[in-house]
Design a protein around this motif. Structure first.
Motif, PDB file in Angstrom:
ATOM      1  N   LEU A  48     115.096  94.561  29.669  1.00 26.81           N
ATOM      2  CA  LEU A  48     114.029  93.864  29.054  1.00 26.81           C
ATOM      3  C   LEU A  48     112.946  94.433  29.954  1.00 26.81           C
ATOM      4  O   LEU A  48     112.711  94.280  31.056  1.00 26.81           O
ATOM      5  N   ILE A  49     111.809  94.983  29.395  1.00 25.96           N
ATOM      6  CA  ILE A  49     110.486  95.137  30.078  1.00 25.96           C
ATOM      7  C   ILE A  49     109.376  94.641  29.528  1.00 25.96           C
ATOM      8  O   ILE A  49     108.870  94.656  28.492  1.00 25.96           O
ATOM      9  N   GLY A  50     108.831  93.445  30.354  1.00 29.71           N
ATOM     10  CA  GLY A  50     107.992  92.922  30.138  1.00 29.71           C
ATOM     11  C   GLY A  50     106.760  92.571  31.213  1.00 29.71           C
ATOM     12  O   GLY A  50     106.814  91.585  31.696  1.00 29.71           O
ATOM     13  N   PRO A  51     105.914  93.490  31.448  1.00 27.15           N
ATOM     14  CA  PRO A  51     104.817  93.122  32.467  1.00 27.15           C
ATOM     15  C   PRO A  51     104.018  92.016  31.921  1.00 27.15           C
ATOM     16  O   PRO A  51     103.656  91.887  30.853  1.00 27.15           O
ATOM     17  N   GLY A  52     103.259  91.459  32.882  1.00 28.51           N
ATOM     18  CA  GLY A  52     102.271  90.292  32.609  1.00 28.51           C
ATOM     19  C   GLY A  52     102.962  89.199  31.500  1.00 28.51           C
ATOM     20  O   GLY A  52     104.089  88.871  31.599  1.00 28.51           O
ATOM     21  N   THR A  53     102.201  89.071  30.581  1.00 34.38           N
ATOM     22  CA  THR A  53     102.440  87.819  29.739  1.00 34.38           C
ATOM     23  C   THR A  53     103.676  88.644  28.643  1.00 34.38           C
ATOM     24  O   THR A  53     104.214  87.626  27.994  1.00 34.38           O
ATOM     25  N   HIS A 131      99.404  90.940  41.658  1.00 28.28           N
ATOM     26  CA  HIS A 131      99.786  90.469  42.886  1.00 28.28           C
ATOM     27  C   HIS A 131     100.978  89.546  43.028  1.00 28.28           C
ATOM     28  O   HIS A 131     101.099  88.640  42.053  1.00 28.28           O
ATOM     29  N   PRO A 132     101.987  89.623  43.918  1.00 30.36           N
ATOM     30  CA  PRO A 132     103.265  88.856  43.743  1.00 30.36           C
ATOM     31  C   PRO A 132     102.934  87.322  44.117  1.00 30.36           C
ATOM     32  O   PRO A 132     103.714  86.450  43.612  1.00 30.36           O
ATOM     33  N   ASP A 133     101.634  86.844  44.852  1.00 32.79           N
ATOM     34  CA  ASP A 133     101.439  85.712  45.206  1.00 32.79           C
ATOM     35  C   ASP A 133     100.446  84.986  44.373  1.00 32.79           C
ATOM     36  O   ASP A 133     100.249  83.629  44.256  1.00 32.79           O
ATOM     37  N   TYR A 155     113.652  94.060  38.689  1.00 27.99           N
ATOM     38  CA  TYR A 155     112.819  95.054  39.281  1.00 27.99           C
ATOM     39  C   TYR A 155     111.342  94.634  38.919  1.00 27.99           C
ATOM     40  O   TYR A 155     110.956  94.410  37.731  1.00 27.99           O
ATOM     41  N   ALA A 156     110.833  94.412  40.000  1.00 32.24           N
ATOM     42  CA  ALA A 156     109.226  94.037  39.897  1.00 32.24           C
ATOM     43  C   ALA A 156     108.267  94.965  40.705  1.00 32.24           C
ATOM     44  O   ALA A 156     108.295  95.621  41.704  1.00 32.24           O
ATOM     45  N   ALA A 157     107.179  95.139  39.745  1.00 34.02           N
ATOM     46  CA  ALA A 157     106.073  96.010  40.382  1.00 34.02           C
ATOM     47  C   ALA A 157     104.726  95.450  40.385  1.00 34.02           C
ATOM     48  O   ALA A 157     104.564  94.733  39.646  1.00 34.02           O
ATOM     49  N   PHE A 158     104.057  95.710  41.354  1.00 33.25           N
ATOM     50  CA  PHE A 158     102.710  94.939  41.729  1.00 33.25           C
ATOM     51  C   PHE A 158     101.746  96.141  41.947  1.00 33.25           C
ATOM     52  O   PHE A 158     101.709  96.996  42.693  1.00 33.25           O
ATOM     53  N   SER A 159     100.511  95.849  41.296  1.00 33.77           N
ATOM     54  CA  SER A 159      99.557  97.069  40.986  1.00 33.77           C
ATOM     55  C   SER A 159      98.294  96.480  42.013  1.00 33.77           C
ATOM     56  O   SER A 159      97.510  97.563  42.356  1.00 33.77           O
ATOM     57  N   ARG A 160      98.265  95.457  42.755  1.00 29.92           N
ATOM     58  CA  ARG A 160      97.183  95.048  43.318  1.00 29.92           C
ATOM     59  C   ARG A 160      97.746  94.406  44.760  1.00 29.92           C
ATOM     60  O   ARG A 160      96.829  93.723  45.304  1.00 29.92           O
ATOM     61  N   GLU A 161      98.833  94.750  45.211  1.00 33.71           N
ATOM     62  CA  GLU A 161      99.233  94.111  46.748  1.00 33.71           C
ATOM     63  C   GLU A 161      98.622  94.851  47.748  1.00 33.71           C
ATOM     64  O   GLU A 161      98.479  95.984  47.733  1.00 33.71           O
ATOM     65  N   HIS A 162      98.035  94.199  48.487  1.00 29.45           N
ATOM     66  CA  HIS A 162      97.210  94.559  49.501  1.00 29.45           C
ATOM     67  C   HIS A 162      98.081  95.601  50.477  1.00 29.45           C
ATOM     68  O   HIS A 162      98.828  95.200  51.048  1.00 29.45           O
ATOM     69  N   GLY A 163      97.160  96.593  50.681  1.00 29.27           N
ATOM     70  CA  GLY A 163      97.696  97.409  51.848  1.00 29.27           C
ATOM     71  C   GLY A 163      98.756  98.559  50.977  1.00 29.27           C
ATOM     72  O   GLY A 163      99.392  99.242  51.829  1.00 29.27           O
ATOM     73  N   LYS A 164      99.020  98.084  49.826  1.00 29.17           N
ATOM     74  CA  LYS A 164     100.328  99.068  49.212  1.00 29.17           C
ATOM     75  C   LYS A 164      99.688  99.946  48.110  1.00 29.17           C
ATOM     76  O   LYS A 164      98.643  99.549  47.602  1.00 29.17           O
ATOM     77  N   GLU A 165     100.528 100.770  47.669  1.00 28.44           N
ATOM     78  CA  GLU A 165     100.011 101.768  46.457  1.00 28.44           C
ATOM     79  C   GLU A 165     100.110 101.059  45.239  1.00 28.44           C
ATOM     80  O   GLU A 165     101.444 100.263  45.160  1.00 28.44           O
TER      81      GLU A 165
END
Length: 252
Positions: A48-53, A131-133, A155-165
């Protein structure tokens, strides 16, 4: 200065309601789908692949699977409880069971029989947000599904996590070796069904390209040239679509 961020639907309804004697009417146009639903066979593995909403329908998928497993467990418990009370030597076969929807008793008996003899397939889920938070939708529910064993891998991916790519689900698939190998295993060895839901402008296309890339890399390892490996991967993905093993619900 403070800046309030209004949502799309809630603020529209709220503003339209002010000063009106009656509640505003909202027109809704449901878009039914005959493809974007769980396989009838519980043993079919799922990706199952569902980013965001796009995660929303998969919460329904997982909740339904939880109910199926609860029903399976209750059937097994009833079988164990009644064991030894039957003194006959007759064993039910699938062909002996009435499957007509007009026969509720036969249908329920058949469902019980088949569920007892069905394994439950793995479910891997990919989610992405900024962001995870801040916008990890259904985080608590997903963790509960994982801890209870309904969800095999999260599996979780975050595009705006501080200090990370910046990391998106498609980059996670490509760059995380174990994640990529697992995805290829689910597709080629376990014959999993893949569901993609969410943004159709980039995510839907990029995820499919990532899957093609991973399959091509696998085929290259079998001694196939890069060009032939990619062509073979594209054909495999197209075949999955035609067989209903790769289903998309995307919007722009």
């Amino acid at each position: 200065p403070r800046k309030d961020l209004e949502c799309v639907c809630s603020s529209l309804l709220s503003n339209n309601h002010r000063g009106l004697s009656s509640k505003p009417k909202v027109q809704i146009f449901p878009k039914p789908t005959h493809e974007f639903r769980l396989p009838s066979n519980m043993s079919t593995p799922l990706v199952l692949i569902g980013p965001g909403t796009g995660i929303a329908p998969f919460i329904g998928f997982l909740s339904h699977r939880r109910s199926q497993m609860a029903s399976l467990e209750s059937t097994q418990a009833a079988e164990q409880t009644s064991e030894g009370t039957w003194r006959g030597g007759y064993e039910l076969e699938p062909a002996d069971l009435a499957l007509s929807t007009g026969d509720a008793r036969g249908l329920n008996l058949a469902v019980d029989y088949m569920s007892k003899h069905q394994e439950v397939g793995d479910i891997d889920l990919f989610f992405g947000c900024r962001h995870p938070d801040h916008d990890f939708l259904y985080e608590k529910e997903l963790e509960e599904f994982r801890e209870s064993g309904i969800l095999t891998n999260l599996y979780a991916a975050f595009s705006r996590e501080h200090g990370k790519e910046k990391k998106y689900v498609q980059t996670l698939m490509r760059n995380d070796t174990e994640c990529g190998k697992r995805l290829v295993e689910m597709i080629l060895e376990k014959e999993a069904s893949i569901y993609i839901c969410g943004d159709g402008n980039a995510m839907g296309r990029d995820v499919q390209e990532a899957i093609v890339t991973l399959l091509a890399q696998h085929f290259c390892g079998e001694g196939v040239s890069p060009e032939d490996a990619k062509a073979r991967a594209v054909v495999h993905v197209d075949q999955m679509k035609s067989l209903g093993r790769l289903v998309l619900d995307i919007w722009s």
